[in-house]
Design a protein around this motif. Structure first.
Motif, PDB file in Angstrom:
ATOM      1  N   LEU A  11       0.857  -1.175   0.000  1.00 10.28           N
ATOM      2  CA  LEU A  11       0.000   0.000   0.000  1.00 10.28           C
ATOM      3  C   LEU A  11       0.896   1.228   0.000  1.00 10.28           C
ATOM      4  O   LEU A  11       1.626   1.473   0.961  1.00 10.28           O
ATOM      5  CB  LEU A  11      -0.907   0.020   1.232  1.00 10.28           C
ATOM      6  N   PHE A  12       0.901   1.965  -1.107  1.00 11.71           N
ATOM      7  CA  PHE A  12       1.642   3.219  -1.187  1.00 11.71           C
ATOM      8  C   PHE A  12       0.734   4.320  -0.673  1.00 11.71           C
ATOM      9  O   PHE A  12      -0.401   4.463  -1.145  1.00 11.71           O
ATOM     10  CB  PHE A  12       2.064   3.513  -2.631  1.00 11.71           C
ATOM     11  N   VAL A  13       1.239   5.083   0.289  1.00 10.13           N
ATOM     12  CA  VAL A  13       0.447   6.145   0.915  1.00 10.13           C
ATOM     13  C   VAL A  13       1.065   7.503   0.606  1.00 10.13           C
ATOM     14  O   VAL A  13       2.250   7.723   0.868  1.00 10.13           O
ATOM     15  CB  VAL A  13       0.362   5.942   2.446  1.00 10.13           C
ATOM     16  N   ILE A  14       0.253   8.383   0.063  1.00  7.78           N
ATOM     17  CA  ILE A  14       0.654   9.773  -0.113  1.00  7.78           C
ATOM     18  C   ILE A  14       0.072  10.521   1.075  1.00  7.78           C
ATOM     19  O   ILE A  14      -1.148  10.547   1.261  1.00  7.78           O
ATOM     20  CB  ILE A  14       0.134  10.343  -1.447  1.00  7.78           C
ATOM     21  N   PRO A  15       0.940  11.088   1.926  1.00  7.79           N
ATOM     22  CA  PRO A  15       0.452  11.754   3.134  1.00  7.79           C
ATOM     23  C   PRO A  15      -0.453  12.950   2.824  1.00  7.79           C
ATOM     24  O   PRO A  15      -0.366  13.555   1.759  1.00  7.79           O
ATOM     25  CB  PRO A  15       1.728  12.237   3.829  1.00  7.79           C
ATOM     26  N   ALA A  16      -1.286  13.279   3.787  1.00  6.23           N
ATOM     27  CA  ALA A  16      -2.099  14.502   3.715  1.00  6.23           C
ATOM     28  C   ALA A  16      -1.196  15.643   4.135  1.00  6.23           C
ATOM     29  O   ALA A  16      -0.907  15.817   5.315  1.00  6.23           O
ATOM     30  CB  ALA A  16      -3.311  14.392   4.629  1.00  6.23           C
ATOM     31  N   TYR A  17      -0.693  16.363   3.180  1.00  3.92           N
ATOM     32  CA  TYR A  17       0.277  17.406   3.456  1.00  3.92           C
ATOM     33  C   TYR A  17      -0.370  18.555   4.203  1.00  3.92           C
ATOM     34  O   TYR A  17      -1.188  19.280   3.652  1.00  3.92           O
ATOM     35  CB  TYR A  17       0.934  17.885   2.164  1.00  3.92           C
ATOM     36  N   SER A  18       0.004  18.724   5.448  1.00  2.00           N
ATOM     37  CA  SER A  18      -0.606  19.745   6.298  1.00  2.00           C
ATOM     38  C   SER A  18      -0.132  21.146   5.962  1.00  2.00           C
ATOM     39  O   SER A  18      -0.719  22.111   6.411  1.00  2.00           O
ATOM     40  CB  SER A  18      -0.309  19.430   7.766  1.00  2.00           C
ATOM     41  N   ASN A  51      -4.694  13.056   0.752  1.00  4.92           N
ATOM     42  CA  ASN A  51      -5.153  14.408   0.431  1.00  4.92           C
ATOM     43  C   ASN A  51      -6.595  14.413  -0.062  1.00  4.92           C
ATOM     44  O   ASN A  51      -7.227  15.451  -0.098  1.00  4.92           O
ATOM     45  CB  ASN A  51      -4.240  15.036  -0.631  1.00  4.92           C
ATOM     46  N   HIS A  52      -7.101  13.248  -0.440  1.00  3.61           N
ATOM     47  CA  HIS A  52      -8.462  13.143  -0.956  1.00  3.61           C
ATOM     48  C   HIS A  52      -9.400  12.434   0.019  1.00  3.61           C
ATOM     49  O   HIS A  52     -10.503  12.059  -0.353  1.00  3.61           O
ATOM     50  CB  HIS A  52      -8.459  12.436  -2.309  1.00  3.61           C
ATOM     51  N   GLU A  53      -8.954  12.266   1.238  1.00  3.28           N
ATOM     52  CA  GLU A  53      -9.772  11.632   2.266  1.00  3.28           C
ATOM     53  C   GLU A  53     -10.332  12.699   3.194  1.00  3.28           C
ATOM     54  O   GLU A  53      -9.686  13.707   3.462  1.00  3.28           O
ATOM     55  CB  GLU A  53      -8.941  10.630   3.082  1.00  3.28           C
ATOM     56  N   THR A  54     -11.512  12.479   3.676  1.00  5.81           N
ATOM     57  CA  THR A  54     -12.094  13.386   4.658  1.00  5.81           C
ATOM     58  C   THR A  54     -12.108  12.682   6.004  1.00  5.81           C
ATOM     59  O   THR A  54     -12.080  11.460   6.082  1.00  5.81           O
ATOM     60  CB  THR A  54     -13.526  13.794   4.264  1.00  5.81           C
TER      61      THR A  54
END
Length: 165
Positions: A11-18, A51-54
């Motif tokens: 699972l490649f995860v792109i972080p939610a860039y704060s 970044n596309h998750e709520t």
């Protein structure tokens, strides 16, 4: 090598860039290259762009881990994204300790041992071009090949840091 029969799922995860307002960020190319190399080699790959998750990042991660049955979570970026990368690794290891965590990108390549110490929940770091290393690393994990034989990684063994050339 027939990777289609491998039991490892990444699972490649792109972080939610704060650091950016919600919905605006720069897509990190490194993880895209590594994911593409893994797919091209026949590895079982899934992706999660936080970044596309709520809602809660941890919930999104756990849901995706359960949905995919992944055995490896890979994340990466630059040192300025430390907090976001750390949060992903911490959540995975606290809630899914059986999963192997891999981190790559400039954050590891610049100072492998220091970064790995700071990213205490990472099992293995990819040094340099991860797209050249990911397939060999996953094959080693699958076949129990010694990690010391995989070029371009850093990991801890018996309280010592090992970097492979």
């Amino acid at each position: 090598m027939n990777l289609a029969l491998h039991s490892q799922r990444i699972l490649f995860v792109i972080p939610a860039y704060s650091m950016y307002p919600r919905g605006r960020y720069v897509m990190p190319l490194g993880i895209l290259y590594v994911s593409a190399a893994a797919k091209a080699a026949g590895l079982d790959v899934c992706c999660l762009n936080l970044n596309h998750e709520t809602g809660d990042v941890g919930t999104a991660l756990s849901n995706k881990i359960k949905e995919t049955g992944c055995t490896i979570v890979a994340v990466g970026g630059l040192s300025g994204e430390f907090g976001d990368i750390y949060a992903v690794l911490r959540h995975v290891k606290r809630h899914h300790p059986e999963i192997t965590t891999i981190v790559g990108g400039g954050i590891i390549t610049a100072t492998p041992e220091i970064a790995m110490q700071a990213l205490e929940y990472a099992d293995i770091g990819l040094i340099g071009e991860g797209d050249e290393t990911i397939v060999e690393l996953v094959e080693a994990l699958e076949t129990k090949k010694p990690l010391k034989d995989v070029a371009g990684i850093v990991y801890q063994q018996n309280e010592n840091w090992v970097q492979t050339a």
